[in-house]
Every structure is written in structure tokens, then in C-alpha cells.
Design an enzyme around this catalytic site. Structure first.
Site, short mmCIF file in Angstrom:
data_model
loop_
_atom_site.label_atom_id
_atom_site.label_comp_id
_atom_site.label_asym_id
_atom_site.label_seq_id
_atom_site.Cartn_x
_atom_site.Cartn_y
_atom_site.Cartn_z
N ASP A 198 -1.73 11.54 12.29
CA ASP A 198 -0.73 10.75 11.57
C ASP A 198 -1.40 9.63 10.79
O ASP A 198 -2.38 9.03 11.26
CB ASP A 198 0.27 10.16 12.55
CG ASP A 198 1.55 9.71 11.88
OD1 ASP A 198 1.56 8.60 11.32
OD2 ASP A 198 2.54 10.46 11.91
N GLY A 199 -0.87 9.31 9.62
CA GLY A 199 -1.41 8.22 8.82
C GLY A 199 -1.27 6.86 9.48
O GLY A 199 -1.96 5.92 9.10
N HIS A 200 -0.40 6.75 10.47
CA HIS A 200 -0.22 5.49 11.21
C HIS A 200 -0.39 5.76 12.69
O HIS A 200 0.52 6.24 13.36
CB HIS A 200 1.16 4.90 10.95
CG HIS A 200 1.27 3.44 11.30
ND1 HIS A 200 0.85 2.94 12.51
CD2 HIS A 200 1.76 2.38 10.60
CE1 HIS A 200 1.08 1.63 12.55
NE2 HIS A 200 1.63 1.27 11.39
N HIS A 256 -5.92 -0.85 7.24
CA HIS A 256 -4.63 -1.40 7.64
C HIS A 256 -4.75 -1.95 9.06
O HIS A 256 -5.07 -1.23 9.99
CB HIS A 256 -3.59 -0.28 7.55
CG HIS A 256 -2.19 -0.71 7.77
ND1 HIS A 256 -1.66 -0.96 9.01
CD2 HIS A 256 -1.17 -0.91 6.88
CE1 HIS A 256 -0.39 -1.30 8.89
NE2 HIS A 256 -0.06 -1.28 7.61
N GLU A 308 -2.10 -4.24 3.45
CA GLU A 308 -2.05 -4.92 4.76
C GLU A 308 -3.39 -4.80 5.49
O GLU A 308 -3.47 -4.48 6.67
CB GLU A 308 -0.90 -4.34 5.59
CG GLU A 308 0.45 -4.48 4.89
CD GLU A 308 1.61 -3.89 5.65
OE1 GLU A 308 2.68 -4.52 5.66
OE2 GLU A 308 1.45 -2.80 6.21
N CYS A 326 3.34 -8.01 13.30
CA CYS A 326 3.02 -6.80 14.06
C CYS A 326 1.53 -6.71 14.38
O CYS A 326 1.16 -6.16 15.42
CB CYS A 326 3.46 -5.56 13.28
SG CYS A 326 5.22 -5.18 13.41
N CYS A 401 9.89 -3.66 10.84
CA CYS A 401 9.06 -3.34 12.00
C CYS A 401 8.83 -4.55 12.90
O CYS A 401 8.74 -4.42 14.13
CB CYS A 401 7.72 -2.77 11.54
SG CYS A 401 6.83 -3.78 10.33
N CYS A 402 8.74 -5.76 12.32
CA CYS A 402 8.33 -6.92 13.10
C CYS A 402 9.39 -7.44 14.06
O CYS A 402 9.07 -7.75 15.22
CB CYS A 402 7.86 -8.04 12.17
SG CYS A 402 6.39 -7.62 11.20
#
Length: 639
Positions: A198-200, A256, A308, A326, A401-402
Site C-alpha cells: 500500500d502507498g500508505h 512522507h 508532507e 498525525c 485524519c488528525c
């Protein structure tokens, strides 16, 4: 009225397996009234309860109803990972329920858990973006799709829900999804159709925790596969996605920030459970490089708004610092895993710095507004309209997300404070409360971080053997005094720990005095952005100036006089009650340069310290942006 006292709750976000190769194991802490009790109360009574309404208005719950066939309309939201906002909120609510039963909150959790279960497809797949927008297309855009990232947050929510409530309803959903992923992803020759990542990163640390919860080895092996496939070009070889170099070969953090930190948390989990010495060495190497070259004074991480990104070594800007909330949370999660794995105090030093500064600044004092980014300077006259990358607090974000991430950390904070091993109890962070581990219970009373006295009383102890009470001596502390059973005790620390070994009795008392004198801090001279500047600190707190406290001009023309002493003043009337630091400075008389802001300078003589004297009031950085808009500075030019 008697002081309310808390008792430790159920196991937290990290519960090591029985064969884990860790130096320490998490210990339970019940947090009594004090600094963090107040912040967690705001989280419990303001932040978490507003979650379902915000998730409804943003469309997250609407999307789940659509996927479950319970509503009509179009997908709402700008990103394919909006499901994770729901999962992080569920995790936060679960940890909160573990501490304080609440019928209303439990009802909301049950309702949303049922909705998540109804949205899951028969083979275990679950992602509303791909189910509703992409016509069921799966795993065709691993770089941007975040499908496994979403799965990771679902798994973490499910583990929390199971540990907090005993219910397996959400855990069953997570297990079905994990089994589906395991049937789809694998290395060449495994018989699985996709060799991909996954990219994240995020699913890796979640799969290890699912292994710990279920005992199913396949999840640990799947996490190991994902960790080791980064850096092999499966995502185009970009540092942004952690795909430029294999993790085992990396020499510094890059790309990132949150993605890197989540990947490292997963790798550290693997090293802990498998004894992989190479992965442990990777964690130690990259953590040391990150803290030495890419960490802001607040513990914040991320120099670039663009992507980021961490940025280059010593590239630590002030007003353009990204320092995503985050990223601070991910840093705490990774450092805690490193602390457990190695037993070294330095990891908890960074946790303390990040908790009190880089993380806590992201949450408003009322718990209802948020900062996505946490700069160390806002210029006089800066204006913006709020939003994801604003220096102004915002009710919610398009990429939200935060806020739920902060909620889940605060709700589970008691699990990041102490540990135990065969020798006894280790106290990593100082709060009022009850620390317990393997037949040991120690009560702490303190007004930290405002005052440096920590009074520890043994309430339960094995009667037949000595054990060691280990106290972390903060990295910033220059003077510590200890009395044990009324007598002075040798306060010499070893590798950040002060260890008190004896046969204890109930009622034995240890009193620790940490000197909290305010201090000026300078950066490594390679940090160009703050050369010639100093920051004010006291104890674990980083301080800043706000324009609202300095009428008569802005902050851009203020210089600090380092020759004058710093004074401390407690202000119960200010920002919920804070200790301020008062310093001397000058407001520079800056001439009008006309249309060109550059002038010739005589390098052979020093410029005079002209300008009017001004008293500077520095407040804790975590409390900035809670009054009116205006300038803010952490790093102050020296006169």
C-alpha cells in the site's frame, strides 16, 4: 471532596505476545486528577462525543450506509480513505469505554459497528470508495487507493473494541478482511494473485496486533511480507511512499513522515515478536538519525508542506514547518515500541517532548478545534481562512485524519506511561495515578509539569523479594534529588534511569525533586532557520510568544536579551491555568528602507542594541492559538 482516583483499565494498543523478545512489557496506569487527567476529561466529554455528528455531516457514515444498502445517494468525501476517520473514532471510543462505562457512547459504538459489519462484502473486502465510486474495482491503485491503510485502521479499532468490551462483533469483521487480504497478497511464487504494498503503510503494525490478539501466525507473516516488500519499486520507487530503498538498507528517515513512522512501528513490532536483530538495528539507526537531524524542538516532524515530507537533514524551518499532528502521534507510537523493545530511556524522552508540545498543540483547550499542521512561527498579520494546512484552528477537515487520531491517543494514553519486567516497575512518564505491574502498585502524586515534586507511595509489593523501582530522569533535567524512606538517596542515573532496588513494604515513600528552572535553548548551528536565535523551555514544555500578550507592536521586531534572568509566574487565570516564563527583550527600532528591504552592513562592528525595553510573556506552546488570531514565535532572535 475526596480526590477521585482511577484504576488501571484493560490492555491497551500494544499487548506483547507471550514469546516477544522485548526488554519491557507495558504496565497499567490509572490516571488521577492532574494535567493529563484534565486533557483526557476534555477528550472524553467534548472531543469523542462530537465524533458521530461530525462523521455524519462529513458523509462518512452516509457512505457506510450506501455500501450496506441502507441509504441512497452519492459517495461523499474527497478521498478514498475517509472510512479511516470512522475506524479511528471507534478505537478512541473503545478505549474510553474501557475506562468509563457510558451507555450513550456504547450505544453509538454499537450502532456504528453494526453499520461497518453491514457494509462488508461477503468475501471480507471493505472500502466504501471502491465499492461505491470505482464499481467494485479492487487493488488497481495501490499507490493512492489506501485500501490496506483503511484495513489497518479497521483492525486496530477492532482489537481495541475487543479488548475494551469483550465483544467480537468488530473483531470478526477485521478477521474476515485480514483473511481476504492474506488470500490476495503474497510474494512471487506464493500462489497469491498480487505482489504489492500500500502507498500508505499502516496495515503492518495492525496485522501484528491482530496476531497478538488471535494467536494466528499468518497475520504476523503477512505483516513481515509487507514490510520487506517496500523499497523494491512496486510503487514506482518513490521515497514519498517508502519505496525508494528497502527498509533494512535505509540510513535516515525520508519521504512522507506519517507513512515512514507507521512503517517503522510495524517493523519494530515484527522485531519484538520475531527477534529479528536486523530490524531492531534498523529501528535504532533510523530513530537516532531522525532525532539528530530531522526533529523540531517540539518533537514535531515534517519540514515540507509539499508531500508532507521530512525534508533534508537539519532542514527545520519555523513558519513553514509542517509538523502534522498525525506525525507526532505516529512518532509516539513508534518510540513506545522502541522503548519496550530495547528498555532504553531515550525513546520515552522523545515521547514526553512530543506529548507535551508537538502533539498537544494539535488539540484546542476546549477539545473542539484542531490543528492539522503545527508551525513554530506565525508572522504578524498572517491571514488565512482555516482548513487542512492552516495555522488557525479548525472544527474539522476535508482530510480529517488528525482529530480522531488525537482522540484515540488521548483515550489510550495510560498505556504509554509505564512498563514492567522481571526486575520490577519502570515509570516512563510522570502523572498522578496508580502504576501497577506483576503484584506491584505504586501511587504517584504530582503537579507535573508545573512543579517538579513527584511523591511515590508503595501500595502493594511482594513481601519476600527485593525489586527495582526505575524512574526515568528526563533528558532536559540538570538537577534531581531523591529521598527514599525519608533518607537522601544516591541520585546518579545510568543511561537515563534512576534505579531504586530494595525489599519494599506498603507505605514506603520515595520523593523525587526535578528542578524546573526555565532555560534558553539553542539549535545545532547547521539548522540555518534558527541560527542566532534561542527558545525558552521549562521542564518538558517548549514556550512561545503570542502577539496577544505583547500589545504595541508585532513579534517580528522583538529580540530577546539573553543576559537577563528568566522568571516564572503561575497564571491560574490564563489558558486554563499555566505557568508562564517572563523574559526581557527589546522592540527593535527598524528604519524604513523604502522600496528595497536590503542594506549594506559593516561586518567589522556589532550593531547597537537599540529599541525600547519590553517584558516578554512566554506561554506553553501547546496552548497557543486558543485566544485571538495573531503572530506566534518559538525561536526568538537574540539581541
Amino acid at each position: 471532596m475526596p480526590r477521585t482516583r482511577s484504576t488501571p483499565s484493560a490492555p491497551g494498543p500494544v499487548r506483547l505476545g507471550p514469546d516477544a523478545r522485548a526488554a519491557l512489557r507495558p504496565a497499567a496506569v490509572g490516571i488521577d486528577p492532574g494535567f493529563w487527567h484534565a486533557r483526557r476529561a476534555t477528550n472524553a466529554h467534548a472531543s469523542i462525543p462530537q465524533g458521530p455528528g461530525l462523521l455524519e455531516s462529513a458523509g462518512n457514515l452516509h457512505n457506510l450506509r450506501l455500501a450496506a444498502g441502507k441509504d441512497t445517494g452519492e459517495f461523499r468525501g474527497a478521498y478514498p480513505f475517509v472510512d479511516t476517520d470512522v475506524y479511528k473514532w471507534l478505537e478512541a471510543a473503545a478505549w474510553q469505554l474501557a475506562q468509563t462505562p457510558d451507555d450513550d457512547l456504547a450505544g453509538e459504538v454499537d450502532r456504528i459497528v453494526a453499520l461497518v459489519a453491514a457494509a462488508q462484502q461477503p468475501d471480507g473486502y471493505l472500502n466504501t470508495w471502491f465499492q461505491l465510486v470505482k464499481g467494485g474495482e479492487r487493488y488497481q491503485d495501490l499507490r493512492w487507493g489506501h485500501e490496506l491503510y483503511c484495513a489497518g485502521h479497521l483492525i486496530q479499532a477492532a482489537v481495541a473494541h475487543h479488548r475494551a468490551t469483550g465483544s467480537s462483533e468488530l473483531l470478526d469483521v477485521a478477521v474476515r478482511f485480514a483473511d481476504h487480504i492474506d488470500s490476495v497478497f503474497g510474494p512471487p511464487g506464493s500462489g497469491r494473485p498480487i505482489d504489492g504494498i500500500d502507498g500508505h503503510p499502516e496495515v503492518e503494525t495492525a496485522l501484528v496486533e491482530l496476531y497478538r490478539e488471535t494467536g494466528e501466525r499468518r497475520y504476523l507473516d503477512l505483516a513481515a511480507y509487507f514490510v520487506d516488500r517496500y523499497g523494491h519499486g512496486l510503487l514506482g520507487g518513490e521515497a514519498y511512499c517508502q519505496d525508494r530503498v528497502p527498509l533494512r538498507e535505509a540510513t535516515n528517515v525520508e519521504g512522507h513522515a506519517v507513512r515512514q513512522l507507521y512503517l517503522l512501528a510495524g517493523a519494530t513490532d515484527l522485531a519484538t515478536e520475531t527477534g529479528d536483530a536486523e530490524l531492531r538495528a534498523v529501528g535504532e539507526r533510523l530513530w537516532r538519525a531522525m532525532t539528530a537531524t530531522k526533529t523540531h524542538l517540539t518533537g514535531g516532524l515534517g519540514a515540507h508542506h509539499d508531500e508532507e515530507d521530512f525534508g533534508d537533514p537539519y532542514e527545520l524551518p519555523t513558519e513553514r514547518a509542517y509538523c502534522e499532528t498525525c506525525a507526532a502521534i505516529a512518532s509516539i507510537q513508534w518510540s513506545w515500541r522502541m522503548a519496550l523493545l530495547t528498555g532504553e530511556a531515550r525513546y520515552s524522552d522523545l515521547i514526553e517532548r512530543t506529548l507535551y508540545n508537538g502533539f498537544l498543540a494539535g488539540v484546542s483547550l476546549d477539545g473542539e478545534r484542531w490543528l492539522y499542521v503545527n508551525p513554530l512561527q506565525v508572522r504578524d498579520g498572517h491571514t488565512d481562512t482555516g482548513g487542512d494546512q492552516s495555522a488557525r484552528r479548525t472544527r474539522w477537515f476535508r482530510c480529517a485524519c488528525c482529530p480522531p487520531n488525537a482522540m484515540r491517543l488521548l483515550a489510550s494514553l495510560e498505556h504509554y506511561l509505564a512498563s514492567g519486567d522481571d526486575t520490577g516497575l519502570q515509570i516512563h512518564q510522570y502523572v498522578s495515578g496508580l502504576y501497577t505491574a506483576e503484584g506491584i502498585a505504586v501511587r504517584a502524586e504530582t503537579d507535573y509539569p508545573w512543579h517538579g515534586t513527584i511523591r511515590l507511595t508503595v501500595e502493594e509489593t511482594p513481601a519476600d523479594r527485593p525489586w527495582t523501582l526505575s524512574l526515568r530522569v528526563p533528558q532536559w533535567c540538570r538537577d534531581i534529588r531523591v529521598r527514599c524512606a525519608g533518607q537522601p538517596y544516591d541520585s546518579s542515573a545510568s543511561e537515563g534511569w534512576l534505579r531504586l532496588e530494595r525489599t519494599w513494604s506498603p507505605g514506603d515513600e520515595v520523593v523525587v525533586e526535578l528542578t524546573l528552572e526555565p532555560r534558553l535553548t539553542a539549535a545545532d548551528p547547521r539548522v540555518d532557520a534558527v541560527r542566532g536565535c534561542a527558545a525558552i523551555e521549562r521542564g518538558p514544555l517548549v514556550y512561545c510568544l503570542e502577539q496577544v500578550d505583547h500589545p504595541g507592536g508585532g513579534l517580528d521586531d522583538i529580540v530577546l536579551d539573553p543576559t537577563r534572568p528568566l522568571a516564572v509566574k503561575h497564571r491560574p487565570d490564563l489558558l486554563g491555568g499555566v505557568t508562564t516564563v517572563v523574559a526581557a527583550g527589546r522592540r527593535r527600532d527598524i528604519p524604513d528602507h523604502g522600496w528595497w528591504p536590503y542594506t549594506a552592513t559593516d561586518t567589522t562592528t556589532d550593531a547597537p542594541d537599540d529599541g525600547d525595553p519590553v517584558e516578554l510573556t512566554a506561554i506553553p506552546y501547546y496552548a497557543w492559538a486558543n485566544r485571538e488570531d495573531g503572530g506566534m514565535r518559538v525561536w526568538l532572535p537574540l539581541s
